[in-house]
Design a protein around this motif. Sequence first.
Motif, PDB file in Angstrom:
ATOM      1  N   CYS A 175      73.789  48.768  51.610  1.00 43.68           N
ATOM      2  CA  CYS A 175      74.578  49.562  50.674  1.00 43.68           C
ATOM      3  C   CYS A 175      75.321  50.596  51.514  1.00 43.68           C
ATOM      4  CB  CYS A 175      73.698  50.295  49.665  1.00 43.68           C
ATOM      5  SG  CYS A 175      72.401  49.293  48.951  1.00 43.68           S
ATOM      6  N   THR A 176      76.627  50.519  51.439  1.00 43.59           N
ATOM      7  CA  THR A 176      77.421  51.417  52.272  1.00 43.59           C
ATOM      8  C   THR A 176      78.137  52.418  51.378  1.00 43.59           C
ATOM      9  OG1 THR A 176      77.745  49.570  53.747  1.00 43.59           O
ATOM     10  CG2 THR A 176      79.164  51.485  54.083  1.00 43.59           C
ATOM     11  N   ASP A 177      78.028  53.677  51.747  1.00 42.14           N
ATOM     12  CA  ASP A 177      78.668  54.747  50.976  1.00 42.14           C
ATOM     13  C   ASP A 177      80.165  54.687  51.232  1.00 42.14           C
ATOM     14  OD1 ASP A 177      79.675  57.064  49.943  1.00 42.14           O
ATOM     15  OD2 ASP A 177      77.984  58.299  50.611  1.00 42.14           O
ATOM     16  N   ILE A 178      80.928  54.317  50.219  1.00 44.89           N
ATOM     17  CA  ILE A 178      82.384  54.240  50.396  1.00 44.89           C
ATOM     18  C   ILE A 178      83.052  55.268  49.502  1.00 44.89           C
ATOM     19  CG2 ILE A 178      82.478  51.820  51.093  1.00 44.89           C
ATOM     20  CD1 ILE A 178      83.229  51.315  48.045  1.00 44.89           C
ATOM     21  N   ASP A 179      82.242  56.263  49.121  1.00 37.81           N
ATOM     22  CA  ASP A 179      82.767  57.215  48.144  1.00 37.81           C
ATOM     23  C   ASP A 179      84.034  57.892  48.635  1.00 37.81           C
ATOM     24  OD1 ASP A 179      81.986  58.272  45.463  1.00 37.81           O
ATOM     25  OD2 ASP A 179      82.377  60.142  46.552  1.00 37.81           O
ATOM     26  N   ASP A 180      84.005  58.400  49.899  1.00 37.46           N
ATOM     27  CA  ASP A 180      85.167  59.099  50.441  1.00 37.46           C
ATOM     28  C   ASP A 180      86.368  58.164  50.500  1.00 37.46           C
ATOM     29  OD1 ASP A 180      83.528  61.245  50.621  1.00 37.46           O
ATOM     30  OD2 ASP A 180      83.108  60.971  52.770  1.00 37.46           O
ATOM     31  N   LEU A 181      86.089  56.973  51.026  1.00 40.97           N
ATOM     32  CA  LEU A 181      87.129  55.966  51.146  1.00 40.97           C
ATOM     33  C   LEU A 181      87.722  55.647  49.780  1.00 40.97           C
ATOM     34  CD1 LEU A 181      88.105  54.175  53.537  1.00 40.97           C
ATOM     35  CD2 LEU A 181      86.612  52.398  52.612  1.00 40.97           C
ATOM     36  N   LYS A 182      86.770  55.466  48.850  1.00 36.02           N
ATOM     37  CA  LYS A 182      87.152  55.103  47.495  1.00 36.02           C
ATOM     38  C   LYS A 182      88.034  56.205  46.886  1.00 36.02           C
ATOM     39  CE  LYS A 182      86.172  52.399  43.844  1.00 36.02           C
ATOM     40  NZ  LYS A 182      86.440  50.964  43.856  1.00 36.02           N
ATOM     41  N   ARG A 183      87.640  57.432  47.151  1.00 40.97           N
ATOM     42  CA  ARG A 183      88.410  58.545  46.605  1.00 40.97           C
ATOM     43  C   ARG A 183      89.810  58.578  47.196  1.00 40.97           C
ATOM     44  NH1 ARG A 183      85.543  61.745  43.304  1.00 40.97           N
ATOM     45  NH2 ARG A 183      83.398  61.002  43.405  1.00 40.97           N
ATOM     46  N   VAL A 184      89.876  58.374  48.508  1.00 43.64           N
ATOM     47  CA  VAL A 184      91.180  58.379  49.169  1.00 43.64           C
ATOM     48  C   VAL A 184      92.033  57.253  48.594  1.00 43.64           C
ATOM     49  CG1 VAL A 184      92.346  57.963  51.353  1.00 43.64           C
ATOM     50  CG2 VAL A 184      90.341  59.449  51.280  1.00 43.64           C
ATOM     51  N   GLU A 185      91.354  56.114  48.439  1.00 43.52           N
ATOM     52  CA  GLU A 185      92.050  54.941  47.913  1.00 43.52           C
ATOM     53  C   GLU A 185      92.562  55.215  46.503  1.00 43.52           C
ATOM     54  OE1 GLU A 185      89.864  51.133  47.196  1.00 43.52           O
ATOM     55  OE2 GLU A 185      90.104  50.990  49.372  1.00 43.52           O
ATOM     56  N   ASP A 186      91.670  55.806  45.712  1.00 43.40           N
ATOM     57  CA  ASP A 186      92.052  56.129  44.334  1.00 43.40           C
ATOM     58  C   ASP A 186      93.191  57.126  44.322  1.00 43.40           C
ATOM     59  OD1 ASP A 186      90.237  54.449  43.292  1.00 43.40           O
ATOM     60  OD2 ASP A 186      88.839  55.992  42.559  1.00 43.40           O
ATOM     61  N   ASP A 187      93.055  58.139  45.192  1.00 43.65           N
ATOM     62  CA  ASP A 187      94.097  59.164  45.256  1.00 43.65           C
ATOM     63  C   ASP A 187      95.434  58.528  45.620  1.00 43.65           C
ATOM     64  OD1 ASP A 187      92.190  60.956  44.621  1.00 43.65           O
ATOM     65  OD2 ASP A 187      92.036  61.880  46.632  1.00 43.65           O
ATOM     66  N   LEU A 188      95.358  57.636  46.610  1.00 42.91           N
ATOM     67  CA  LEU A 188      96.572  56.984  47.076  1.00 42.91           C
ATOM     68  C   LEU A 188      97.192  56.156  45.967  1.00 42.91           C
ATOM     69  CD1 LEU A 188      98.106  56.753  49.753  1.00 42.91           C
ATOM     70  CD2 LEU A 188      96.907  54.575  50.139  1.00 42.91           C
ATOM     71  N   ARG A 189      96.292  55.419  45.263  1.00 42.95           N
ATOM     72  CA  ARG A 189      96.805  54.569  44.196  1.00 42.95           C
ATOM     73  C   ARG A 189      97.450  55.447  43.116  1.00 42.95           C
ATOM     74  NH1 ARG A 189      92.286  52.253  42.065  1.00 42.95           N
ATOM     75  NH2 ARG A 189      92.086  50.971  43.931  1.00 42.95           N
ATOM     76  N   ARG A 190      96.771  56.566  42.833  1.00 36.05           N
ATOM     77  CA  ARG A 190      97.290  57.454  41.795  1.00 36.05           C
ATOM     78  C   ARG A 190      98.618  58.056  42.247  1.00 36.05           C
ATOM     79  NH1 ARG A 190      92.811  60.677  41.237  1.00 36.05           N
ATOM     80  NH2 ARG A 190      91.656  58.858  40.528  1.00 36.05           N
ATOM     81  N   ALA A 191      98.663  58.429  43.540  1.00 36.80           N
ATOM     82  CA  ALA A 191      99.882  59.008  44.079  1.00 36.80           C
ATOM     83  C   ALA A 191     101.032  58.011  43.993  1.00 36.80           C
ATOM     84  CB  ALA A 191      99.656  59.429  45.538  1.00 36.80           C
ATOM     85  N   ASN A 192     100.724  56.758  44.333  1.00 37.27           N
ATOM     86  CA  ASN A 192     101.741  55.717  44.257  1.00 37.27           C
ATOM     87  C   ASN A 192     102.223  55.532  42.841  1.00 37.27           C
ATOM     88  OD1 ASN A 192     102.483  54.690  46.738  1.00 37.27           O
ATOM     89  ND2 ASN A 192     100.578  53.525  46.928  1.00 37.27           N
ATOM     90  N   GLN A 193     101.223  55.527  41.938  1.00 35.63           N
ATOM     91  CA  GLN A 193     101.590  55.360  40.530  1.00 35.63           C
ATOM     92  C   GLN A 193     102.469  56.521  40.088  1.00 35.63           C
ATOM     93  OE1 GLN A 193      97.845  54.960  38.565  1.00 35.63           O
ATOM     94  NE2 GLN A 193      97.792  52.731  38.844  1.00 35.63           N
ATOM     95  N   ASP A 194     102.053  57.731  40.484  1.00 34.87           N
ATOM     96  CA  ASP A 194     102.819  58.925  40.112  1.00 34.87           C
ATOM     97  C   ASP A 194     104.236  58.824  40.646  1.00 34.87           C
ATOM     98  OD1 ASP A 194     100.577  59.821  38.930  1.00 34.87           O
ATOM     99  OD2 ASP A 194     100.102  61.369  40.437  1.00 34.87           O
TER     100      ASP A 194
END
Lengths: 856, 152
Positions: free
Chosen positions: A618-637
């Motif tokens: 089990c690998t903690d990808i929370d930070d990565l996931k957040r960055v990814e989410d942020d990026l996706r949200r930024a792109n969407q925005d």
Amino acid sequence: MDSVPGAGNANGAFREMVEALPVAIYATDAQGRLTWFNAAAATLSGRAPEIGTDQWCVAWKIFLPDGTPLPHDQCPMALALKGGRVPGGIECIAERPDGTRFWFTPYPAVLRDAEGRITGGINLLVDITDSKAAELEANERFRAVVETTPECVKIVASDGTLLQMNSVGLAMVGASSAGSVTGRSIYDLIAPEDRHSFREFNERICQGEKGSLEFDIIGLTGVRRHMETHAAPLRNSDGAIAQLAVTRDISESRRAERAALLLGAIVDSSDDAIVSKDLNGIITSWNKSAERVFGYTAAEAIGQSITLLIPPDRLAEETEILNHLRRGERVDRFETVRQRKDGALLDISLTVSPVKDAKGRVIGASKVARDITQSKQADRAALLLSAIVDSSDDAIISKDLNGIITTWNIGAQRVFGYTAAEVIGKPVTILIPSDRLDEEPEILSRLKRGERVDHFETIRKRKDGSLLDISLTISPVKDKLGNIIGVSKIARDITERKRAQAALLASEARFRQLADAMPQIVWTARADGYTDYYNERWYEFTGFARQKSGDLSWAPILHPDDIQRCRETWYGCVRSGEPYNIEYRFWDRHDRRWRWFIGRALPVRDADGTIVKWFGSCTDIDDLKRVEDDLRRANQDLEQFAFSASHDLQEPLRSVKIYSELLTVTCGERLDGDALQFLEYVRGGATRMEMLVRDLLTYTQVPKFEKPPEPTGAGEALTSVLASLAGAISEAGARVVAEPLPSVRVHAAHLQQLLQNLIGNAIKYRSPDRPPVVHVTAERQNEQWIFAVSDNGIGIPSDYKERIFGLFKRLHTSDEYSGTGIGLAICKRIVDRYQGRIWVESEPGRGSTFRFAVPV
Amino acid sequence: LPSPSEDPARERPRILIVEDNSADVFLIRAAIKAASINAALDVVKDGEQAIRFFDAADYDDSVPRPTLVILDINLPRKQGDEVLQHMRRSRSCRNAIVLAVSTSGSAGDRENMMRLGANGYFQKPSEYTDFLKLGDLIKELLGAGGGTDSAD
């Protein structure tokens, strides 16, 4: 004592002699009164006779041989004295006063005077008791024999009078006593149609012949019986010959014929095939089971040669069997193979018996065939089993309940080093190290209770004294009645396994060390999905107790929305063996929030490919996931912004354009030349900006289609493009030539934008020297269609071949060629979306060919 | 509250313009005038005002109700589609003719408004003469609706 009458003056010597004779003698007067008797007469009669009183006889009581009392005045002596004739050889019985009896024969003689008058008598009583007893005994014996004979014994006189018949015979004719048939003609008891032959037979016998005869009787009651008689002549003392016959009731054998029918039914109902054949091997009977076993009906089989059933390679057997039969021998349980009608081969056990006629000649054979395919298979299974036992790598040993070894396979020899000869008969304890000898009684007592000992791991001793680790499986051996008669023991040498286990433990320890050092959560699970190990990181992260592993042991810290998905995915992978890969949220008790993890697991397979374990992390990808989410949200925005911006920009631009036009139209007279020129610039700028905004809107909307595209006809797309470009085409005097175009998996709007931009450009950047000609073609290359739009326009310098696909990249001023610099960027964006590509080949001054590739 | 900006006349159709952009209100009036439509005009500047206009008509029979509504899609506070939905549920105004207007050429916007019950759609052009064609469309819609007041 008086003188012997008639003896006159007989001298004393004679008198003495008579007295001493062992024969009873007495004398009477003419009236029968006793005048004299000798001593023997007194002895025989058992009494002291009284001279002058006793009359007729010295015996106390007299009986006829048949037991009828004979009065003294009718006794032979009395008859003689009364002048009657007395037959010789009469036998009588006398009874003494003490009750004893004796047989005697009287020899009375009458004394007469000179005138012939009877003056007295003299009688001799000869004791015949002894000879009579012997005769009686013989008679009795004969009678007993006759009576006990289970057959009718009779004596028939030559004239057919039945003289004697035993009780069996009486029963046969239905007589209740001898008196109802003896003394009568036997012919009345014979069935009328057989009377004549019986009479002839009787006469023949009475002439001295022996013989036998079958005939029917009707008896007294009219019940018919079939008889067989064996007769011999019987000579009476008077010389007359009678028939002595032993007669047997053979009605039973007649019944046997009916029984044979019953037997036939039994034969038919037998599970065995019962077939009879003659000595030529021709089938003469065929029961139901034969039909079932061999598949031929009786109609098909009877009359056929028995070789019908014999496989070609076994035909010689039949000759051999026939030879046995001709010698009258029986073939017993001969195991062979026969062939069914359908060609299938059967294992059968044959019992063939010769069938003989009444004279003992072999006339055929009866054959019982038992289908032993099943038991044959069992035999083979037994053979196979013993082969398995012998070929087993495990030691397979049996011992009796006293622990004495009774069998020893090759595996046992290999494992323990002893040969079978060395150990059979020895106690099994020779294999047990001295410190483990107490195991054996324990094992035996468990077995005596009928229990089985399974995979008992222990240590045993080889012949050379070395110790080995073994796994024992011990089962009681029972006889058919369920009594435990011994023990079967399978010993597997697990020395290697133990070593491997130790090695595994060591490697597991190393693995755990490594796993604990990892920054990730690491776990393993059994093939069935049960989590059996977590590394140290897990316990740190969850705060769970060390022992807490197992199915769904991870569920408590899993986000409620992820549990169902994780469980389904994990057990789906456990079933399919596919790698497990999933993202989910774990509760981070330190940060008190959900953290995103990626769970991965791979199956570990053994040499056969069977999954033995799962190894997961089990690998903690929370930070990565957040960055990814942020990026996706930024792109969407950003996209939303670009869309809104371009959309909202249109409105004010429209006002600028319309009102500058309105100003020109309505206030034109009041404005001077410069002002009008400025107004024209305002309008031009607004128009260009309007185009830019429109193209930008198109550009941002390229990725908007969510659904996968339906196949789109490129020909139809081209038609609609040419319609919307009709103005430009006619204005430029252009000619667009298209080949038939395919269908492709591209959204219709996108395909139109591609073609419109490329064809539009081909016309726009036309050469001033010649009317534009545009060719549109498509060519299949593997899984792609490559479209080409070629023109004869001004061409593109090779330096710019890449740059022209960038946003807002233009090669010309808007004064030379109007344009936004977005068209080709839109094309590239569209093609990129389909993992295709777009490029240009050009010869400046001669023309350009734009090509784009999209999936089929 | 809306106030009649033209002299109310009983027989004349009443047109409610829902448009936040004064420049466009000017152009709409110009288009109506150019088409020689003799109508009473009411103008509201955002979606909420439009809704209050309809509600007032529902509670007070003396409040005028529109024969035709020119409804911009992109409005402050309440969007055009919300206003349209509200109006179609209104007791007194639900039968009014609605002409949706927008700068957007998006097929999605057009379809959405038509589905919600708009009777026509006009994309605002960037040429003056083109804009005046709006008058012809209004005239056409009023003719089809019989030009009768449907305040019931």
